[in-house]
Motif scaffolding. Structure first.
Motif, PDB file in Angstrom:
ATOM      1  N   VAL A   1       4.189  -8.296  -8.080  1.00  0.00           N
ATOM      2  CA  VAL A   1       4.682  -7.891  -6.770  1.00  0.00           C
ATOM      3  C   VAL A   1       5.742  -6.806  -6.916  1.00  0.00           C
ATOM      4  O   VAL A   1       5.714  -5.776  -6.230  1.00  0.00           O
ATOM      5  N   ALA A   2       6.701  -7.030  -7.813  1.00  0.00           N
ATOM      6  CA  ALA A   2       7.769  -6.044  -8.015  1.00  0.00           C
ATOM      7  C   ALA A   2       7.209  -4.719  -8.487  1.00  0.00           C
ATOM      8  O   ALA A   2       7.619  -3.648  -8.017  1.00  0.00           O
ATOM      9  N   TYR A   3       6.257  -4.760  -9.405  1.00  0.00           N
ATOM     10  CA  TYR A   3       5.687  -3.512  -9.916  1.00  0.00           C
ATOM     11  C   TYR A   3       4.896  -2.786  -8.838  1.00  0.00           C
ATOM     12  O   TYR A   3       4.912  -1.559  -8.745  1.00  0.00           O
ATOM     13  N   GLU A   4       4.217  -3.538  -7.985  1.00  0.00           N
ATOM     14  CA  GLU A   4       3.431  -2.937  -6.911  1.00  0.00           C
ATOM     15  C   GLU A   4       4.325  -2.228  -5.898  1.00  0.00           C
ATOM     16  O   GLU A   4       4.005  -1.133  -5.436  1.00  0.00           O
ATOM     17  N   VAL A   5       5.452  -2.851  -5.555  1.00  0.00           N
ATOM     18  CA  VAL A   5       6.346  -2.282  -4.544  1.00  0.00           C
ATOM     19  C   VAL A   5       7.129  -1.098  -5.097  1.00  0.00           C
ATOM     20  O   VAL A   5       7.194  -0.028  -4.481  1.00  0.00           O
TER      21      VAL A   5
ATOM     22  N   GLY B   1       6.781   0.438  -8.185  1.00  0.00           N
ATOM     23  CA  GLY B   1       6.142   1.310  -9.160  1.00  0.00           C
ATOM     24  C   GLY B   1       5.341   2.442  -8.562  1.00  0.00           C
ATOM     25  O   GLY B   1       4.920   3.348  -9.283  1.00  0.00           O
ATOM     26  N   ASP B   2       5.122   2.419  -7.243  1.00  0.00           N
ATOM     27  CA  ASP B   2       4.337   3.465  -6.597  1.00  0.00           C
ATOM     28  C   ASP B   2       5.276   4.420  -5.863  1.00  0.00           C
ATOM     29  O   ASP B   2       6.456   4.140  -5.678  1.00  0.00           O
ATOM     30  N   SER B   3       4.741   5.549  -5.444  1.00  0.00           N
ATOM     31  CA  SER B   3       5.555   6.521  -4.718  1.00  0.00           C
ATOM     32  C   SER B   3       5.883   5.990  -3.328  1.00  0.00           C
ATOM     33  O   SER B   3       5.101   5.257  -2.720  1.00  0.00           O
ATOM     34  N   LEU B   4       7.043   6.370  -2.824  1.00  0.00           N
ATOM     35  CA  LEU B   4       7.444   5.947  -1.482  1.00  0.00           C
ATOM     36  C   LEU B   4       6.635   6.694  -0.432  1.00  0.00           C
ATOM     37  O   LEU B   4       6.276   7.867  -0.629  1.00  0.00           O
ATOM     38  N   PRO B   5       6.324   6.058   0.697  1.00  0.00           N
ATOM     39  CA  PRO B   5       5.523   6.711   1.741  1.00  0.00           C
ATOM     40  C   PRO B   5       6.252   7.910   2.336  1.00  0.00           C
ATOM     41  O   PRO B   5       7.466   7.876   2.567  1.00  0.00           O
ATOM     42  N   GLY B   6       5.514   8.966   2.570  1.00  0.00           N
ATOM     43  CA  GLY B   6       6.022  10.101   3.328  1.00  0.00           C
ATOM     44  C   GLY B   6       7.149  10.864   2.673  1.00  0.00           C
ATOM     45  O   GLY B   6       7.929  11.527   3.349  1.00  0.00           O
ATOM     46  N   GLY B   7       7.276  10.774   1.352  1.00  0.00           N
ATOM     47  CA  GLY B   7       8.347  11.498   0.684  1.00  0.00           C
ATOM     48  C   GLY B   7       9.714  11.107   1.186  1.00  0.00           C
ATOM     49  O   GLY B   7      10.589  11.945   1.429  1.00  0.00           O
ATOM     50  N   ALA B   8       9.949   9.792   1.353  1.00  0.00           N
ATOM     51  CA  ALA B   8      11.189   9.305   1.961  1.00  0.00           C
ATOM     52  C   ALA B   8      12.411   9.591   1.105  1.00  0.00           C
ATOM     53  O   ALA B   8      13.533   9.572   1.585  1.00  0.00           O
TER      54      ALA B   8
ATOM     55  N   MET C   1       7.813 -10.745  -1.975  1.00  0.00           N
ATOM     56  CA  MET C   1       7.453  -9.508  -1.279  1.00  0.00           C
ATOM     57  C   MET C   1       8.449  -9.218  -0.162  1.00  0.00           C
ATOM     58  O   MET C   1       8.861  -8.066   0.043  1.00  0.00           O
ATOM     59  N   ASP C   2       8.859 -10.254   0.558  1.00  0.00           N
ATOM     60  CA  ASP C   2       9.851 -10.067   1.623  1.00  0.00           C
ATOM     61  C   ASP C   2      11.145  -9.479   1.067  1.00  0.00           C
ATOM     62  O   ASP C   2      11.728  -8.569   1.657  1.00  0.00           O
ATOM     63  N   LEU C   3      11.585 -10.001  -0.065  1.00  0.00           N
ATOM     64  CA  LEU C   3      12.832  -9.504  -0.640  1.00  0.00           C
ATOM     65  C   LEU C   3      12.658  -8.089  -1.178  1.00  0.00           C
ATOM     66  O   LEU C   3      13.562  -7.261  -1.057  1.00  0.00           O
ATOM     67  N   CYS C   4      11.508  -7.780  -1.748  1.00  0.00           N
ATOM     68  CA  CYS C   4      11.249  -6.398  -2.203  1.00  0.00           C
ATOM     69  C   CYS C   4      11.354  -5.421  -1.039  1.00  0.00           C
ATOM     70  O   CYS C   4      12.006  -4.371  -1.150  1.00  0.00           O
ATOM     71  N   LEU C   5      10.730  -5.748   0.070  1.00  0.00           N
ATOM     72  CA  LEU C   5      10.782  -4.866   1.233  1.00  0.00           C
ATOM     73  C   LEU C   5      12.195  -4.797   1.800  1.00  0.00           C
ATOM     74  O   LEU C   5      12.615  -3.749   2.302  1.00  0.00           O
ATOM     75  N   HIS C   6      12.925  -5.888   1.706  1.00  0.00           N
ATOM     76  CA  HIS C   6      14.328  -5.880   2.135  1.00  0.00           C
ATOM     77  C   HIS C   6      15.131  -4.885   1.287  1.00  0.00           C
ATOM     78  O   HIS C   6      15.952  -4.129   1.811  1.00  0.00           O
ATOM     79  N   LEU C   7      14.879  -4.848  -0.007  1.00  0.00           N
ATOM     80  CA  LEU C   7      15.575  -3.905  -0.879  1.00  0.00           C
ATOM     81  C   LEU C   7      15.226  -2.464  -0.533  1.00  0.00           C
ATOM     82  O   LEU C   7      16.094  -1.589  -0.487  1.00  0.00           O
ATOM     83  N   VAL C   8      13.937  -2.216  -0.287  1.00  0.00           N
ATOM     84  CA  VAL C   8      13.522  -0.864   0.108  1.00  0.00           C
ATOM     85  C   VAL C   8      14.183  -0.485   1.424  1.00  0.00           C
ATOM     86  O   VAL C   8      14.637   0.652   1.622  1.00  0.00           O
TER      87      VAL C   8
ATOM     88  N   ALA D   1       5.137  -1.441   4.019  1.00  0.00           N
ATOM     89  CA  ALA D   1       4.509  -2.709   4.375  1.00  0.00           C
ATOM     90  C   ALA D   1       3.107  -2.493   4.940  1.00  0.00           C
ATOM     91  O   ALA D   1       2.181  -3.245   4.628  1.00  0.00           O
ATOM     92  N   ARG D   2       2.961  -1.453   5.773  1.00  0.00           N
ATOM     93  CA  ARG D   2       1.625  -1.155   6.311  1.00  0.00           C
ATOM     94  C   ARG D   2       0.666  -0.794   5.187  1.00  0.00           C
ATOM     95  O   ARG D   2      -0.501  -1.192   5.205  1.00  0.00           O
ATOM     96  N   ARG D   3       1.151  -0.039   4.198  1.00  0.00           N
ATOM     97  CA  ARG D   3       0.291   0.338   3.078  1.00  0.00           C
ATOM     98  C   ARG D   3      -0.125  -0.887   2.263  1.00  0.00           C
ATOM     99  O   ARG D   3      -1.248  -0.967   1.751  1.00  0.00           O
TER     100      ARG D   3
END
Length: 339
Positions: free
Chosen positions: A42-46, A48-55, A183-190, A203-205
């Protein structure tokens, strides 16, 4: 300076531990034999990929361990040794498989050293036992999978264990419950690092709910519904697009083509709350996003979220989040972003 935001279970520490290590944009995954692979993935998925929209600058993910380690049925080759953890801005400790065993001393020491160096230290599920062994949870509120909360409290009596939440944010130390809560905590960090818009887009992705507050109960009898697979699938997006309007339960029932009583039963089944409570939560969430991403006045945000007046917004916002809107805006913007 610590501010407690009870409804979302966030203790915001704006002076310490928010990714001020050697490389604030680096997320280091601490691994050793006995870790579980789901939370690690989960951590690597969140991150390890590029952020949406060049955030903003993407995270840099590294895996740190004592050597080749066994994670579930997989063998993992770390990028660096455990001593590299103290160079990262964020250190994540995935779930620990056997809570009856003491975690390895070298892992505990490395996690403690990373925190002392200024890293934000995060645990998923039973990874909290590693943080507790390192002394990072002493005097702090924390959580883990509800099955293991009694064991955590018994073994580490100085930890204030909360079995009823998805995650707890103490600023420099964060803990989550099991599996999906990671996953909730990963998105909270982002969300903390890059704002609500980026976290929601991510999250939509990933096809997951964009924001579940940390204070939500771990155990729910009804699973999160798949999109389009429940009676409110068309209604909820319709409402979300009209938060600036003075909607009533009757308006929602009319749009859903059902009675108010029938609508209430579906809301309880799908969301776990009433239509008005859910609507208010969406208004507050939207106000949070506007406070984070715009310079709009509180009056303008009150109108945009259907609260009507700044006084009404402040009352509901303070009750739900624990601080006034102006304080929330200042606190959020005081958090440094990854370099």
């Amino acid at each position: 300076m610590t501010r407690t935001i009870p409804d979302v279970d966030v203790d915001v520490d704006v002076d310490a531990g928010t990714g001020t290590g050697t490389d604030a944009g680096t997320v280091a995954l601490a691994v050793t034999d006995g870790m579980l692979h789901f939370e690690l993935s989960v951590a690597y998925e969140v991150f390890g990929d590029s952020l949406p929209g060049g955030a903003g600058p993407d995270y840099r993910v590294v895996v740190c361990g004592p050597g080749a380690v066994r994670v579930g049925r997989f063998t993992l080759e770390p990028d660096y040794g455990l001593d590299h953890l103290r160079r990262a801005g964020t250190v994540i400790v995935p779930a620990w498989a056997d809570v009856d065993e003491d975690p390895p001393a070298d892992l505990v020491d490395a996690v403690r050293a990373a925190h002392e160096a200024g890293a934000r230290v995060v645990s998923f599920c039973t990874g909290a036992f590693v943080l507790a062994a390192a002394g990072l949870l002493d005097g702090r509120r924390a959580t883990t999978h509800w099955v293991h909360t009694e064991a955590l409290a018994a073994r580490y009596p100085r930890v204030e264990v909360d079995p009823d939440v998805l995650y707890v944010d103490n600023g420099s130390v964060l803990t989550s419950a099991g599996k999906a809560a990671a996953m909730d905590l990963c998105l909270h960090l982002v969300r903390l690092d890059h704002g609500s818009s980026t976290a929601n887009a991510l999250a939509r992705r990933l096809v997951v709910p964009p924001h579940r507050p940390g204070g939500q109960a771990q155990f729910v009898t009804t699973p999160v519904p798949a999109q389009g697979n429940h009676p409110l699938a068309e209604l909820l997006p319709w409402v979300s697009e009209r938060l600036d309007r003075p909607l009533t339960v009757e308006d929602l029932a009319r749009q859903a083509r059902m009675s108010s009583r029938h609508l209430g039963r579906h809301f309880r089944s799908v969301t776990g709350t009433t239509p008005l409570q859910w609507l208010l939560a969406q208004r507050v969430r939207h106000a949070q996003e506007l406070l984070e991403t715009t310079e709009d006045s509180v009056d303008a945000i009150a109108a945009a979220t259907g609260m009507g007046t700044a006084t009404t917004l402040r009352r509901h916002f303070n009750r739900a989040v624990g601080v006034p809107p102006d304080t929330y805006r200042r606190t959020f913007r005081s958090r440094p972003r990854p370099a």
